[in-house]
Design a protein around this motif. Structure first.
Motif, PDB file in Angstrom:
ATOM      1  N   GLN A 119       0.840  -1.197   0.000  1.00  0.00           N
ATOM      2  CA  GLN A 119       0.000   0.000   0.000  1.00  0.00           C
ATOM      3  C   GLN A 119       0.874   1.246   0.000  1.00  0.00           C
ATOM      4  OE1 GLN A 119      -2.034  -1.124   3.712  1.00  0.00           O
ATOM      5  NE2 GLN A 119      -3.945  -0.847   2.585  1.00  0.00           N
ATOM      6  N   LEU A 120       0.469   2.218  -0.794  1.00  0.00           N
ATOM      7  CA  LEU A 120       1.035   3.560  -0.731  1.00  0.00           C
ATOM      8  C   LEU A 120      -0.073   4.484  -1.224  1.00  0.00           C
ATOM      9  CD1 LEU A 120       4.544   4.787  -1.795  1.00  0.00           C
ATOM     10  CD2 LEU A 120       2.509   6.207  -1.954  1.00  0.00           C
ATOM     11  N   TYR A 121      -0.664   5.228  -0.305  1.00  0.00           N
ATOM     12  CA  TYR A 121      -1.802   6.099  -0.620  1.00  0.00           C
ATOM     13  C   TYR A 121      -1.611   7.466   0.015  1.00  0.00           C
ATOM     14  CZ  TYR A 121      -4.030   1.925  -2.343  1.00  0.00           C
ATOM     15  OH  TYR A 121      -4.309   0.795  -3.064  1.00  0.00           O
ATOM     16  N   VAL A 122      -2.087   8.474  -0.707  1.00  0.00           N
ATOM     17  CA  VAL A 122      -2.020   9.855  -0.258  1.00  0.00           C
ATOM     18  C   VAL A 122      -3.441  10.416  -0.309  1.00  0.00           C
ATOM     19  CG1 VAL A 122      -1.094  12.151  -0.814  1.00  0.00           C
ATOM     20  CG2 VAL A 122       0.349  10.119  -1.085  1.00  0.00           C
ATOM     21  N   GLU A 123      -3.755  11.283   0.644  1.00  0.00           N
ATOM     22  CA  GLU A 123      -5.059  11.952   0.625  1.00  0.00           C
ATOM     23  C   GLU A 123      -5.279  12.569  -0.753  1.00  0.00           C
ATOM     24  OE1 GLU A 123      -7.700  12.184   2.365  1.00  0.00           O
ATOM     25  OE2 GLU A 123      -7.167  11.796   4.445  1.00  0.00           O
ATOM     26  N   PRO A 124      -6.462  12.393  -1.325  1.00  0.00           N
ATOM     27  CA  PRO A 124      -6.711  12.911  -2.679  1.00  0.00           C
ATOM     28  C   PRO A 124      -6.425  14.406  -2.839  1.00  0.00           C
ATOM     29  CG  PRO A 124      -8.464  11.411  -2.046  1.00  0.00           C
ATOM     30  CD  PRO A 124      -7.591  11.602  -0.830  1.00  0.00           C
ATOM     31  N   ASP A 125      -6.677  15.213  -1.821  1.00  0.00           N
ATOM     32  CA  ASP A 125      -6.441  16.658  -1.947  1.00  0.00           C
ATOM     33  C   ASP A 125      -4.976  17.045  -1.739  1.00  0.00           C
ATOM     34  OD1 ASP A 125      -6.665  16.084   0.850  1.00  0.00           O
ATOM     35  OD2 ASP A 125      -7.118  18.183   1.252  1.00  0.00           O
ATOM     36  N   LEU A 126      -4.118  16.059  -1.469  1.00  0.00           N
ATOM     37  CA  LEU A 126      -2.701  16.347  -1.228  1.00  0.00           C
ATOM     38  C   LEU A 126      -1.774  15.738  -2.281  1.00  0.00           C
ATOM     39  CD1 LEU A 126      -2.597  15.805   2.651  1.00  0.00           C
ATOM     40  CD2 LEU A 126      -2.620  17.987   1.410  1.00  0.00           C
ATOM     41  N   THR A 127      -2.335  15.094  -3.302  1.00  0.00           N
ATOM     42  CA  THR A 127      -1.480  14.476  -4.311  1.00  0.00           C
ATOM     43  C   THR A 127      -0.671  15.539  -5.041  1.00  0.00           C
ATOM     44  OG1 THR A 127      -3.242  14.515  -5.952  1.00  0.00           O
ATOM     45  CG2 THR A 127      -3.015  12.494  -4.658  1.00  0.00           C
ATOM     46  N   GLY A 128       0.494  15.127  -5.493  1.00  0.00           N
ATOM     47  CA  GLY A 128       1.362  16.034  -6.235  1.00  0.00           C
ATOM     48  C   GLY A 128       2.247  16.903  -5.372  1.00  0.00           C
TER      49      GLY A 128
ATOM     50  N   GLY B  14       4.603  15.609  -3.173  1.00  0.00           N
ATOM     51  CA  GLY B  14       5.807  14.884  -2.773  1.00  0.00           C
ATOM     52  C   GLY B  14       5.614  13.938  -1.610  1.00  0.00           C
ATOM     53  N   ILE B  15       4.416  13.835  -1.076  1.00  0.00           N
ATOM     54  CA  ILE B  15       4.171  12.953   0.069  1.00  0.00           C
ATOM     55  C   ILE B  15       4.395  11.496  -0.326  1.00  0.00           C
ATOM     56  CG2 ILE B  15       2.404  12.110   1.690  1.00  0.00           C
ATOM     57  CD1 ILE B  15       1.231  14.999   1.594  1.00  0.00           C
ATOM     58  N   GLY B  16       3.902  11.097  -1.482  1.00  0.00           N
ATOM     59  CA  GLY B  16       4.097   9.723  -1.948  1.00  0.00           C
ATOM     60  C   GLY B  16       5.567   9.384  -2.111  1.00  0.00           C
TER      61      GLY B  16
END
Length: 168
Positions: free
Chosen positions: A89-98, A100-102
């Motif tokens: 699993q590797l998931y980021v909150e939809p409003d935070l994509t792009g 660099g969190i991933g």
């Protein structure tokens, strides 16, 4: 700013909610909201997350800014292939994509398994953003499965791998 740290049991309700939001945002158009809700209820339940958190030879991390969990990643060594680690699993909150969190989550997980020579994952090929993300990290397609996520899911998935190299 988000910092990557080890997940704790106290994080699991927030992680479960994050996974639900991320899955609905990504997969409703592919599988339908009802199927996504069914998968999320099973794969992202608190009990399922607790089992992952307790699994030996695994790493469960979250991206935390002190106010919210912005992403999560979970990887574990393969039980049969001792030189393979699976990024489950590797998931980021939809409003935070792009933001660099991933990449930060991946960078942490990648360093946690010094005995691993390869990292493997399964990804929905129709999730073009995820396929591009993983390709950008050095993953290449190595095969396909008809049961992504296991348990006879009947969800097709592309298998991707990355060769890991550690100094030494």
């Amino acid at each position: 700013m988000f910092f990557v740290r080890s997940a704790s049991q106290a994080d699991l309700p927030k992680v479960s909610a994050l996974l639900g939001r991320s899955w609905h945002a990504t997969y409703d158009a592919i599988y339908g909201a009802e199927k996504v809700a069914e998968i999320t209820a099973s794969w992202h339940s608190l009990d399922s997350l607790k089992r992952r958190l307790a699994r030996p030879e695994s790493e469960f991390v979250v991206a935390d800014d002190g106010k919210r969990i912005g992403g999560m990643a979970y990887a574990a060594m393969d039980k049969d292939e001792t030189d393979v680690v699976h990024l489950h699993q590797l998931y980021v909150e939809p409003d935070l994509t792009g933001q660099g969190i991933g990449r930060d989550l991946f960078a942490e997980v990648e360093t946690c398994f010094p005995s691993a020579k390869r990292m493997r994952l399964e990804v929905e090929a129709k999730n073009e953003g995820a396929v591009r993300f993983y390709a950008g990290l050095g993953f290449v397609e190595v095969g396909w499965t008809k049961d992504s996520g296991g348990d006879k899911s009947d969800i097709p998935g592309m298998i991707m791998e990355k060769v890991l190299s550690f100094p030494g």
